[in-house]
Design a protein around this motif. Structure first.
Motif, PDB file in Angstrom:
ATOM      1  N   UNK A   7       0.852  -1.178   0.000  1.00 56.71           N
ATOM      2  CA  UNK A   7       0.000   0.000   0.000  1.00 56.71           C
ATOM      3  C   UNK A   7       0.888   1.228   0.000  1.00 56.71           C
ATOM      4  N   UNK A   8       0.938   1.905  -1.134  1.00 52.38           N
ATOM      5  CA  UNK A   8       1.724   3.131  -1.257  1.00 52.38           C
ATOM      6  C   UNK A   8       0.963   4.288  -0.618  1.00 52.38           C
ATOM      7  N   UNK A   9       1.672   5.325  -0.167  1.00 51.02           N
ATOM      8  CA  UNK A   9       0.979   6.455   0.462  1.00 51.02           C
ATOM      9  C   UNK A   9       0.126   7.221  -0.552  1.00 51.02           C
ATOM     10  N   UNK A 101     -10.407   3.796  -1.359  1.00 46.31           N
ATOM     11  CA  UNK A 101      -9.492   2.876  -2.033  1.00 46.31           C
ATOM     12  C   UNK A 101      -9.601   3.141  -3.525  1.00 46.31           C
ATOM     13  N   UNK A 102      -8.467   3.102  -4.210  1.00 44.83           N
ATOM     14  CA  UNK A 102      -8.480   3.281  -5.655  1.00 44.83           C
ATOM     15  C   UNK A 102      -7.240   2.651  -6.267  1.00 44.83           C
ATOM     16  N   UNK A 103      -7.289   2.488  -7.576  1.00 39.48           N
ATOM     17  CA  UNK A 103      -6.156   1.967  -8.328  1.00 39.48           C
ATOM     18  C   UNK A 103      -5.580   3.060  -9.207  1.00 39.48           C
ATOM     19  N   UNK A 109      -4.244   1.939  -3.758  1.00 34.01           N
ATOM     20  CA  UNK A 109      -4.016   2.952  -2.742  1.00 34.01           C
ATOM     21  C   UNK A 109      -5.209   2.946  -1.795  1.00 34.01           C
ATOM     22  N   UNK A 110      -4.952   3.278  -0.536  1.00 36.79           N
ATOM     23  CA  UNK A 110      -5.972   3.165   0.500  1.00 36.79           C
ATOM     24  C   UNK A 110      -5.712   4.231   1.561  1.00 36.79           C
ATOM     25  N   UNK A 111      -6.755   4.974   1.949  1.00 35.75           N
ATOM     26  CA  UNK A 111      -6.587   5.976   3.009  1.00 35.75           C
ATOM     27  C   UNK A 111      -7.917   6.222   3.699  1.00 35.75           C
ATOM     28  N   UNK A 135     -15.733  27.306  -0.830  1.00 30.90           N
ATOM     29  CA  UNK A 135     -14.902  26.950   0.314  1.00 30.90           C
ATOM     30  C   UNK A 135     -15.494  25.715   0.972  1.00 30.90           C
ATOM     31  N   UNK A 136     -14.640  24.991   1.702  1.00 32.05           N
ATOM     32  CA  UNK A 136     -15.102  23.813   2.398  1.00 32.05           C
ATOM     33  C   UNK A 136     -14.146  23.404   3.482  1.00 32.05           C
ATOM     34  N   UNK A 137     -14.566  22.420   4.261  1.00 32.25           N
ATOM     35  CA  UNK A 137     -13.708  21.851   5.296  1.00 32.25           C
ATOM     36  C   UNK A 137     -12.901  20.748   4.619  1.00 32.25           C
ATOM     37  N   UNK A 138     -11.604  20.952   4.548  1.00 29.52           N
ATOM     38  CA  UNK A 138     -10.730  20.069   3.780  1.00 29.52           C
ATOM     39  C   UNK A 138      -9.982  19.106   4.682  1.00 29.52           C
ATOM     40  N   UNK A 139      -9.952  17.850   4.282  1.00 28.82           N
ATOM     41  CA  UNK A 139      -9.164  16.831   4.987  1.00 28.82           C
ATOM     42  C   UNK A 139      -8.299  16.162   3.945  1.00 28.82           C
ATOM     43  N   UNK A 140      -6.987  16.295   4.090  1.00 26.99           N
ATOM     44  CA  UNK A 140      -6.125  15.751   3.062  1.00 26.99           C
ATOM     45  C   UNK A 140      -5.005  14.988   3.619  1.00 26.99           C
TER      46      UNK A 140
END
Length: 140
Positions: A7-9, A101-103, A109-111, A135-140
């Motif tokens: 699982x890569x970051x 999760x995505x490819x 990749x998974x977060x 604008x929004x509440x961002x989580x990254x």
């Protein structure tokens, strides 16, 4: 087995919760908000899976857990914002979790993105480059 999968970051992908216009109102009488998947990368995300749920306690002290909802997107284009779901302000006092999760090619990749209780509020809004003028509440 899961331990055999590298699982890569996750980089350049985030979740934002954005207030909608005043025309849409949730159960609390406040404007509704929309959850967006933001892809800031120059490549397409493939076979995207997102599960969302909320958990915590009610003001009365009663434990509560929302239903788990799952979403699938075949592709999410580069430098794009994809709406995922509406979220009602009535659940902002809960922990709201989004598991992504995505490819990218053959790599997975998974977060997990976790919005802590009462973090989704106007005071935490920031400019979102992929949603011009919003604008929004961002989580990254």
């Amino acid at each position: 087995m899961k331990q055999d999968i590298p699982f890569d970051p996750v980089e350049g992908v985030s979740i934002a919760i954005v207030p909608d216009d005043e025309a849409a109102f949730g159960t609390t009488g406040e404007p509704t908000w929309t959850v967006y998947l933001l892809n800031n990368n120059g490549f397409t995300l493939e076979n995207v899976l997102i599960s969302s749920d909320g958990y915590g306690t009610q003001p009365t002290g009663e434990a509560v857990r929302t239903s788990t909802l799952r979403y699938h997107f075949a592709c999410v284009g580069p430098h794009s914002a994809t709406p995922v779901e509406l979220i009602d302000p009535a659940v902002f006092h809960l922990t709201n979790q989004y598991w992504l999760s995505y490819y990218q090619g053959s790599r997975i990749f998974d977060k997990k993105f976790v919005f802590v209780p009462d973090s989704i509020m106007a005071a935490n809004l920031s400019r979102l480059d992929l949603l011009p003028g919003r604008s929004g509440v961002l989580h990254g």
